[in-house]
Design a protein around this motif. Sequence first.
Motif, short mmCIF file in Angstrom:
data_model
loop_
_atom_site.label_atom_id
_atom_site.label_comp_id
_atom_site.label_asym_id
_atom_site.label_seq_id
_atom_site.Cartn_x
_atom_site.Cartn_y
_atom_site.Cartn_z
N THR A 266 0.83 -1.20 0.00
CA THR A 266 0.00 0.00 0.00
C THR A 266 0.87 1.26 0.00
OG1 THR A 266 0.00 0.07 2.40
CG2 THR A 266 -1.85 -1.06 1.36
N THR A 267 0.28 2.38 -0.39
CA THR A 267 0.89 3.68 -0.08
C THR A 267 -0.13 4.45 0.77
OG1 THR A 267 0.31 4.31 -2.34
CG2 THR A 267 2.63 4.05 -1.86
N TYR A 268 -1.00 5.21 0.13
CA TYR A 268 -1.93 6.02 0.90
C TYR A 268 -3.15 5.18 1.27
CZ TYR A 268 -4.49 10.22 2.21
OH TYR A 268 -5.17 11.18 2.90
N THR A 269 -3.40 5.03 2.57
CA THR A 269 -4.48 4.15 3.03
C THR A 269 -5.47 4.94 3.91
OG1 THR A 269 -3.29 3.59 5.01
CG2 THR A 269 -2.91 2.17 3.10
N THR A 270 -6.48 4.24 4.39
CA THR A 270 -7.44 4.85 5.32
C THR A 270 -6.71 5.38 6.56
OG1 THR A 270 -9.20 3.42 4.56
CG2 THR A 270 -9.48 4.40 6.73
N LEU A 271 -5.68 4.65 7.01
CA LEU A 271 -4.93 5.12 8.19
C LEU A 271 -4.22 6.44 7.87
CD1 LEU A 271 -4.03 4.56 11.08
CD2 LEU A 271 -2.10 3.27 10.16
N ASP A 272 -3.65 6.55 6.66
CA ASP A 272 -3.02 7.82 6.26
C ASP A 272 -4.05 8.94 6.26
OD1 ASP A 272 -0.09 7.32 4.94
OD2 ASP A 272 -1.38 5.57 4.76
N ARG A 273 -5.25 8.62 5.77
CA ARG A 273 -6.30 9.63 5.70
C ARG A 273 -6.70 10.08 7.10
NH1 ARG A 273 -12.14 8.42 3.29
NH2 ARG A 273 -13.01 10.50 3.52
N MET A 274 -6.81 9.14 8.02
CA MET A 274 -7.17 9.49 9.40
C MET A 274 -6.08 10.35 10.02
SD MET A 274 -8.90 6.35 11.40
CE MET A 274 -8.47 4.84 10.65
N MET A 275 -4.83 9.89 9.90
CA MET A 275 -3.72 10.62 10.53
C MET A 275 -3.54 12.00 9.90
SD MET A 275 -2.25 9.03 13.10
CE MET A 275 -0.54 9.53 13.28
N SER A 276 -3.86 12.13 8.60
CA SER A 276 -3.66 13.41 7.92
C SER A 276 -4.62 14.48 8.45
CB SER A 276 -3.84 13.25 6.42
OG SER A 276 -5.21 13.13 6.10
N GLU A 277 -5.63 14.07 9.22
CA GLU A 277 -6.55 15.05 9.81
C GLU A 277 -6.06 15.57 11.16
OE1 GLU A 277 -10.79 13.64 7.86
OE2 GLU A 277 -10.48 13.38 10.02
N LEU A 278 -5.00 14.92 11.69
CA LEU A 278 -4.49 15.32 13.01
C LEU A 278 -3.35 16.32 12.82
CD1 LEU A 278 -4.36 14.81 16.14
CD2 LEU A 278 -2.63 13.09 15.64
N PRO A 279 -3.49 17.53 13.37
CA PRO A 279 -2.42 18.51 13.22
C PRO A 279 -1.33 18.30 14.27
CG PRO A 279 -4.24 19.50 14.42
CD PRO A 279 -4.65 18.07 14.11
N GLY A 280 -0.15 18.87 14.00
CA GLY A 280 0.92 18.91 14.99
C GLY A 280 0.65 20.03 15.98
N LEU A 281 1.70 20.63 16.52
CA LEU A 281 1.54 21.54 17.66
C LEU A 281 1.08 22.95 17.27
CD1 LEU A 281 4.37 20.46 20.09
CD2 LEU A 281 1.99 19.75 20.01
N ASP A 282 0.88 23.23 15.99
CA ASP A 282 0.24 24.50 15.63
C ASP A 282 -1.28 24.34 15.69
OD1 ASP A 282 2.76 25.41 15.26
OD2 ASP A 282 2.41 26.25 13.27
N ASN A 283 -1.72 23.20 16.18
CA ASN A 283 -3.15 22.91 16.31
C ASN A 283 -3.83 22.96 14.94
OD1 ASN A 283 -2.52 22.69 18.99
ND2 ASN A 283 -3.20 24.77 19.50
#
Length: 667
Positions: free
Chosen positions: A315-332
């Motif tokens: 795989t490359t881009y998966t559902t897990l990537d999509r979920m994690m891509s919605e989580l920001p780092g420390l700039d909120n």
Amino acid sequence: MAALALLVLFCAHSSLAQVHNLALTPEQLTAKVKVLEDIANVLGKQLIQNQLFVEERIRSDGMSGVKKVRLYREGTSPYYADTHVAQSAIAIHDHANYDRTLGIGEFIGVLNGVEFRTRHNDYKLKMPSTTSRTYHETEDILFPSVPPEVLHKTTIQEQIVEMREWFRAFKEQNTTIRDYRPYFRPLLCALEGAWTLAKDIEESFPSDRHHLDATSWEDMAEKISFTSYTGNKHNLENFAFLPSKLYSMEGGYPQFAQWNYRVICHPVSFDVPTSYFKLDDDLGHRLANDLTLKRAPFSRSARFKVNEFDRERQTTYTTLDRMMSELPGLDNYLANLTDKTYGLVANDISQAENTLNAGYYHRWYHYSEMGAMGDSVNHRGFNDENLWVAMTTQSHIMPLSTNYCVQDQCVRDTRRVTFAVPLEVIYATPILSWNPYNVAFYPADPKTDTLAQSVTANGRNGGSTPGTAYNGTNRENYYRTPVGFYASSDVEADTADTAKGSVGVLDKQGIVRQMAASGPRIITPDIQGVGTVRLRYPIFPVHSEGSTVGRELVALKEIVMKMTQYAHLLGEGQGGYLPSNPDVHFILAETYQNPPGLHSHDLVLTGAENAAVLAGNDTLVVTSLALGHTHELKVHFDKTLSAYVYVTCDGMASCWDGHARRLVLDE
Ligand SMILES: *[C@@H]1O[C@H](CO)[C@@H](O)[C@H](O)[C@H]1NC(C)=O
Ligand SMILES: *[C@@H]1O[C@H](CO)[C@@H](O)[C@H](O)[C@H]1NC(C)=O
Ligand SMILES: *[C@@H]1O[C@H](CO)[C@@H](O)[C@H](O)[C@H]1NC(C)=O
Ligand SMILES: *[C@@H]1O[C@H](CO)[C@@H](O)[C@H](O)[C@H]1NC(C)=O
């Protein structure tokens, strides 16, 4: 810290030298100080190298993830001992009497080569701020509302019966029974770590029950050093091993960074079907506990992986990537950062033409540079499947700089980043906000607020008489679910769980109601006509599975556990049946164009993808890497040519480096 000690040593040494060499001239003294400064500087730089060496060593040992939990059990064979699974996966447990607390015990984790040990975690359902960039500012995650179909029922009993139907629909994932999706919301909770510049001890995430029990970082380091030396345990599990490091010798002065971590959650914007969670088989635990594969997914020890496909595959881009891509780092959630390292802009892998917002967590990214190296799909880190990175502008996070020069024009580029791995997905349910008896709720902190304290005032302990029942509810005594909703309140219990089966709570009329805990749970008690329902899915990666041995072992487990399916791969099974829909291998024809130079690529269609392509459904596939780049092809079956071709290459009509359109079958 070692460098500081060295400096102190040098100073002590030099003052002694002064006493013994009274004859030194001021010039000689100045020269001596200069020598000592140089030595301190060189030693400081060597310490930076030593730290890097240790991190590099751990990076190549495995992937970012969880190593182990505290050992409580062992046996006649090593597989009886606790690993990343104790009685439960990473020692997860319930605190369902709290409104938004999730139990996770102590564990050792690795994030990008940094190994650390957590305190007892018990974290809260909180997400980064949606309105501010302030460091570590969070918000309570909103609970799903109660379906109007439940609220519109007149009696409590009718509400209970209706609510059960929503749980049945969720459990069976059947939207015909009820469309449960707006009311059963997946929350992604991640382990996030960073090198901080915090001088004072810093609690990076709140817990109702645990905190770092030390006055300073030095005090914490001493306590860990002591308990690790003697093997003692802090009974409240409030110590953590959080390393510090010397990261720079800015102008000859040592600069230190302190590692810290937190658990942070995000309400996923889309529905995640529970069928995506496939059991990750911890064979040793199953053997030690005589746990069958059939029962394992319903156990607290179960660990899952997110796999939305019907089989194992690349795989490359998966559902897990999509979920994690919605989580920001420390700039909120206000993060909006571009990664332009060494003059190349990182693009979003899911939308090839868009610039990646590098302030959000990602592991794959895409360079789009026509010419020498062409398009390339890249993964964060050298070889770490679970290295998720987000850039940040927070001055609290360690900066590192590098020189970047184009034709003698040099700039000094500075970055600050944080790391994360997914820990678990929790489904928030309407039970979290359902309050059919309309009992009072005092949301303020029960440790300080008198109204919240009135719930347990005068020795009220949830008894079934008007004098002993809780007077309303608060965040620590969150009992609002009529006990009749559950058939029984027996669940597979853990010693760390805190909720009582059912308690008495006074409603606003002063009538005692028997209530069950309403906070989040791993697995619900038995619901009449529904059964138990799993609500927490641990999906943390395991550090050792990222090593070469780990990868080989998982392959071996897969083959041994499914011997019939893989008979054709076994040494003794050469005559075994081939799978009914095998993968189809292709070669993307050689191109002679220079740059980049002579090369070709491989690509694979899974059996299912091949069937789709043959049926006229064009499918996107990423080729193998060659000369530093890959291509994303849309594969099509051309009936007139009777051949497979690509119709787009990296979103364009043909590949930038001139590969022919026709794909060559590789038999
Ligand atoms: C979903 O529920 C409906 C209504 O109860 C039922 O007719 C249908 O068979 C169910 N679908 C599945 C896939 O079980
Ligand atoms: C992010 O910043 C860029 C400019 O740097 C701007 O064009 C874009 O609209 C911003 N995006 C958001 C979501 O604010
Ligand atoms: C319960 O608490 C409310 C609010 O503090 C108070 O008005 C009421 O008198 C209490 N009831 C009893 C029985 O103590
Ligand atoms: C082709 O795509 C359509 C629409 O996405 C889908 O309904 C259909 O099942 C697909 N066919 C195959 C053979 O995968």
